[in-house]
Design an enzyme around this catalytic site. Structure first.
Site, PDB file in Angstrom:
ATOM      1  N   HIS A 152     -21.672 -48.032 -47.160  1.00  0.00           N
ATOM      2  CA  HIS A 152     -21.186 -46.706 -47.580  1.00  0.00           C
ATOM      3  C   HIS A 152     -22.011 -46.273 -48.787  1.00  0.00           C
ATOM      4  O   HIS A 152     -22.612 -47.104 -49.468  1.00  0.00           O
ATOM      5  CB  HIS A 152     -19.687 -46.775 -47.908  1.00  0.00           C
ATOM      6  N   ARG A 199     -16.249 -43.556 -34.978  1.00  0.00           N
ATOM      7  CA  ARG A 199     -15.093 -44.341 -35.452  1.00  0.00           C
ATOM      8  C   ARG A 199     -14.929 -44.168 -36.967  1.00  0.00           C
ATOM      9  O   ARG A 199     -14.004 -43.509 -37.436  1.00  0.00           O
ATOM     10  CB  ARG A 199     -15.273 -45.830 -35.072  1.00  0.00           C
ATOM     11  N   ASP A 200     -15.852 -44.702 -37.744  1.00  0.00           N
ATOM     12  CA  ASP A 200     -15.703 -44.672 -39.202  1.00  0.00           C
ATOM     13  C   ASP A 200     -15.714 -43.230 -39.714  1.00  0.00           C
ATOM     14  O   ASP A 200     -14.933 -42.861 -40.609  1.00  0.00           O
ATOM     15  CB  ASP A 200     -16.841 -45.476 -39.849  1.00  0.00           C
ATOM     16  N   HIS A 218     -23.074 -53.050 -43.109  1.00  0.00           N
ATOM     17  CA  HIS A 218     -22.381 -51.760 -42.955  1.00  0.00           C
ATOM     18  C   HIS A 218     -22.246 -51.165 -44.357  1.00  0.00           C
ATOM     19  O   HIS A 218     -21.562 -51.713 -45.218  1.00  0.00           O
ATOM     20  CB  HIS A 218     -21.012 -52.054 -42.325  1.00  0.00           C
ATOM     21  N   CYS A 259     -12.701 -45.596 -45.358  1.00  0.00           N
ATOM     22  CA  CYS A 259     -11.479 -46.266 -44.923  1.00  0.00           C
ATOM     23  C   CYS A 259     -10.286 -45.610 -45.617  1.00  0.00           C
ATOM     24  O   CYS A 259     -10.202 -45.593 -46.848  1.00  0.00           O
ATOM     25  CB  CYS A 259     -11.554 -47.747 -45.296  1.00  0.00           C
ATOM     26  N   ASN A 311     -20.239 -43.161 -44.995  1.00  0.00           N
ATOM     27  CA  ASN A 311     -21.280 -44.146 -44.684  1.00  0.00           C
ATOM     28  C   ASN A 311     -22.628 -43.576 -45.098  1.00  0.00           C
ATOM     29  O   ASN A 311     -22.778 -42.366 -45.266  1.00  0.00           O
ATOM     30  CB  ASN A 311     -21.343 -44.395 -43.167  1.00  0.00           C
TER      31      ASN A 311
HETATM   32  N1  COA Z   1      -2.470 -50.547 -31.859  1.00  0.00           N
HETATM   33  C1  COA Z   1      -1.330 -49.868 -31.540  1.00  0.00           C
HETATM   34  N2  COA Z   1      -0.101 -50.283 -31.849  1.00  0.00           N
HETATM   35  C2  COA Z   1      -0.032 -51.448 -32.534  1.00  0.00           C
HETATM   36  C3  COA Z   1      -1.153 -52.186 -32.901  1.00  0.00           C
HETATM   37  C4  COA Z   1      -2.423 -51.698 -32.537  1.00  0.00           C
HETATM   38  N3  COA Z   1      -3.559 -52.320 -32.850  1.00  0.00           N
HETATM   39  N4  COA Z   1      -0.759 -53.279 -33.567  1.00  0.00           N
HETATM   40  C5  COA Z   1       0.575 -53.244 -33.614  1.00  0.00           C
HETATM   41  N5  COA Z   1       1.020 -52.141 -32.985  1.00  0.00           N
HETATM   42  C6  COA Z   1       2.413 -51.726 -32.783  1.00  0.00           C
HETATM   43  C7  COA Z   1       3.281 -52.844 -32.243  1.00  0.00           C
HETATM   44  O1  COA Z   1       3.213 -52.875 -30.852  1.00  0.00           O
HETATM   45  C8  COA Z   1       4.635 -52.436 -32.757  1.00  0.00           C
HETATM   46  O2  COA Z   1       5.116 -51.405 -31.929  1.00  0.00           O
HETATM   47  P1  COA Z   1       6.676 -51.168 -31.716  1.00  0.00           P
HETATM   48  O3  COA Z   1       7.215 -50.770 -33.058  1.00  0.00           O
HETATM   49  O4  COA Z   1       6.721 -50.075 -30.713  1.00  0.00           O
HETATM   50  O5  COA Z   1       7.208 -52.490 -31.225  1.00  0.00           O
HETATM   51  C9  COA Z   1       4.322 -51.817 -34.120  1.00  0.00           C
HETATM   52  O6  COA Z   1       2.951 -51.429 -34.062  1.00  0.00           O
HETATM   53  C10 COA Z   1       4.533 -52.769 -35.262  1.00  0.00           C
HETATM   54  O7  COA Z   1       3.763 -53.947 -35.043  1.00  0.00           O
HETATM   55  P2  COA Z   1       3.133 -54.810 -36.234  1.00  0.00           P
HETATM   56  O8  COA Z   1       2.376 -55.949 -35.666  1.00  0.00           O
HETATM   57  O9  COA Z   1       4.240 -55.103 -37.219  1.00  0.00           O
HETATM   58  O10 COA Z   1       2.066 -53.819 -36.840  1.00  0.00           O
HETATM   59  P3  COA Z   1       2.089 -53.058 -38.221  1.00  0.00           P
HETATM   60  O11 COA Z   1       3.075 -51.984 -38.266  1.00  0.00           O
HETATM   61  O12 COA Z   1       2.130 -54.082 -39.289  1.00  0.00           O
HETATM   62  O13 COA Z   1       0.655 -52.324 -38.185  1.00  0.00           O
HETATM   63  C11 COA Z   1      -1.726 -52.248 -37.890  1.00  0.00           C
HETATM   64  C12 COA Z   1      -0.514 -53.061 -38.256  1.00  0.00           C
HETATM   65  C13 COA Z   1      -2.960 -52.985 -38.332  1.00  0.00           C
HETATM   66  C14 COA Z   1      -1.792 -52.052 -36.396  1.00  0.00           C
HETATM   67  C15 COA Z   1      -1.679 -50.848 -38.546  1.00  0.00           C
HETATM   68  O14 COA Z   1      -1.427 -50.988 -39.891  1.00  0.00           O
HETATM   69  C16 COA Z   1      -2.966 -50.088 -38.345  1.00  0.00           C
HETATM   70  O15 COA Z   1      -3.290 -49.639 -37.255  1.00  0.00           O
HETATM   71  N6  COA Z   1      -3.759 -49.883 -39.420  1.00  0.00           N
HETATM   72  C17 COA Z   1      -4.991 -49.142 -39.362  1.00  0.00           C
HETATM   73  C18 COA Z   1      -6.129 -49.961 -39.907  1.00  0.00           C
HETATM   74  C19 COA Z   1      -7.419 -49.200 -39.867  1.00  0.00           C
HETATM   75  O16 COA Z   1      -7.742 -48.551 -38.899  1.00  0.00           O
HETATM   76  N7  COA Z   1      -8.209 -49.227 -40.970  1.00  0.00           N
HETATM   77  C20 COA Z   1      -9.438 -48.557 -41.049  1.00  0.00           C
HETATM   78  C21 COA Z   1     -10.539 -49.218 -40.292  1.00  0.00           C
HETATM   79  S1  COA Z   1     -11.030 -50.742 -40.978  1.00  0.00           S
HETATM   80 ZN    ZN Z   2     -16.883 -48.272 -43.122  1.00  0.00          ZN
END
Ligand code: COA
Ligand code: ZN
Length: 301
Positions: free
Chosen positions: A210, A16-17, A208, A241, A250
């Site tokens: 890094h 994942r990370d 956790h 991240c 990490n």
């Molecule tokens: N997985 C897949 N799709 C997601 C989701 C998730 N966890 N959360 C929201 N969505 C979808 C919604 O269904 C919506 O879809 P649509 O446009 O088809 O209706 C769209 O995303 C917007 O929803 P919203 O709640 O406004 O989400 P967002 O656009 O604000 O995105 C996150 C929020 C958190 C899901 C997104 O920013 C993200 O995945 N970030 C990655 C964070 C990460 O992995 N960081 C590193 C590890 S810590």
């Molecule tokens: Zn990390």
């Protein structure tokens, strides 16, 4: 006199990370092969993937497929953890069969907004809902930027402890503390982990780490001396991240295991097999080794 445990637990997070920070798409079959090899090393828990928006992290678009395949192959023997940044992510993880969920909330308001597009308050409210639907799987409250934030600088330990309190009150089974950008010092470890150990003597916190500035192992030694026995690391030292500028990999699992075994601390892991995983990643992804031991192993080839 330094105090060390007889045994520690290492949770492997490379799938994942480690992989989330690699831009080139990694074929699902290679991800599965890496997880197969990690299972063979002896890990009890592996963070297999994350249920995030595929536009935010395209590398994790095959989350459900990865989880389903590795569960079919190794389920029951090894627990597979999935990361979720929001309620929808947790729902997807549950549907795909995750054995545990790492629900990520940042101690820093700014980083939480960048990473999850929610305020810390919204993340906490959603976490309460996650705890209601978790069933019999463990839900871990994962505090990103628990020590330093790339935007806001050092975090105040008292504020972080308040968030730990909130996560536990919401129903967390476990709490993980992350040095997301790998800049924390052993003194920062002590300033957070010591009061936490006094307040929660029965909670086994997960750390956790890094290794951006080379302080990873020093932080782990400090944490062990303060009673922490559960650590997350990534084979080959991959990780970071994408929403935290400056974050490097990490702590490399092979470096951590090497140090532990040399100190007579048991991990239940096969060091030589971890080195083989590192070599496989090096070959398949064409990335130069980051950690110390994989570099040595690579030179010896
Ligand atoms: N997985 C897949 N799709 C997601 C989701 C998730 N966890 N959360 C929201 N969505 C979808 C919604 O269904 C919506 O879809 P649509 O446009 O088809 O209706 C769209 O995303 C917007 O929803 P919203 O709640 O406004 O989400 P967002 O656009 O604000 O995105 C996150 C929020 C958190 C899901 C997104 O920013 C993200 O995945 N970030 C990655 C964070 C990460 O992995 N960081 C590193 C590890 S810590
Ligand atoms: Zn990390």
């Amino acid at each position: 006199m330094l105090k060390f445990p007889e045994t520690i637990e290492i949770i492997e997070v490379c799938p994942r990370d480690g992989f989330q920070n690699i831009k080139t798409p990694i074929p699902t079959a290679i991800k599965i092969e890496v997880i197969d090899k990690l299972v063979d090393c002896g890990f009890r828990w592996i963070e297999a993937t994350s249920f995030v928006h595929p536009k935010a992290i395209p590398q994790m678009a095959d989350a459900a497929e990865v989880l389903q395949i590795v569960k079919e192959k190794h389920g029951g023997r090894v627990g597979f953890i999935a990361l979720a940044p929001n309620l929808y992510g947790a729902q997807r993880a549950i549907e795909a069969g995750a054995d545990a969920i790492t629900y990520v909330v940042s101690a820093s308001e700014k980083h939480n907004l960048e990473n999850t597009r929610q305020t810390v308050e919204q993340s906490l409210a959603a976490f309460t809902e996650v705890c209601k639907i978790k069933g019999n799987r463990k839900v871990r409250f994962a505090l990103a930027t628990a020590f330093d934030c790339p935007f806001a600088g050092p975090m105040n330990p008292e504020q972080v402890i308040k968030l730990v309190e909130a996560g536990l009150a919401a129903g967390a089974d476990e709490v993980m503390l992350a040095d997301t950008i790998g800049t924390a010092t052993p003194l920062q470890m002590e300033n957070l982990l010591k009061p936490l150990a006094v307040k929660y003597p029965n909670i086994s916190f997960i750390l956790h780490i890094h290794d951006t500035q080379g302080m990873g192992l020093a932080n782990i030694v400090t944490a062990m001396n303060l009673g922490i026995t559960r650590f997350e690391s990534a084979a080959f030292g991959l990780g970071g991240c994408p929403f935290a500028p400056g974050a490097a990999g990490n702590i490399a699992t092979e470096d951590l295991v090497n140090m532990m075994h040399k100190m007579g601390i048991k991990t239940g892991l096969d060091y030589d097999k971890i080195i083989r995983v590192a070599r496989y990643i090096e070959d398949k992804l064409g990335i130069a080794p980051v950690g110390h031991m994989a570099r040595l192993a690579s030179c010896a080839l």
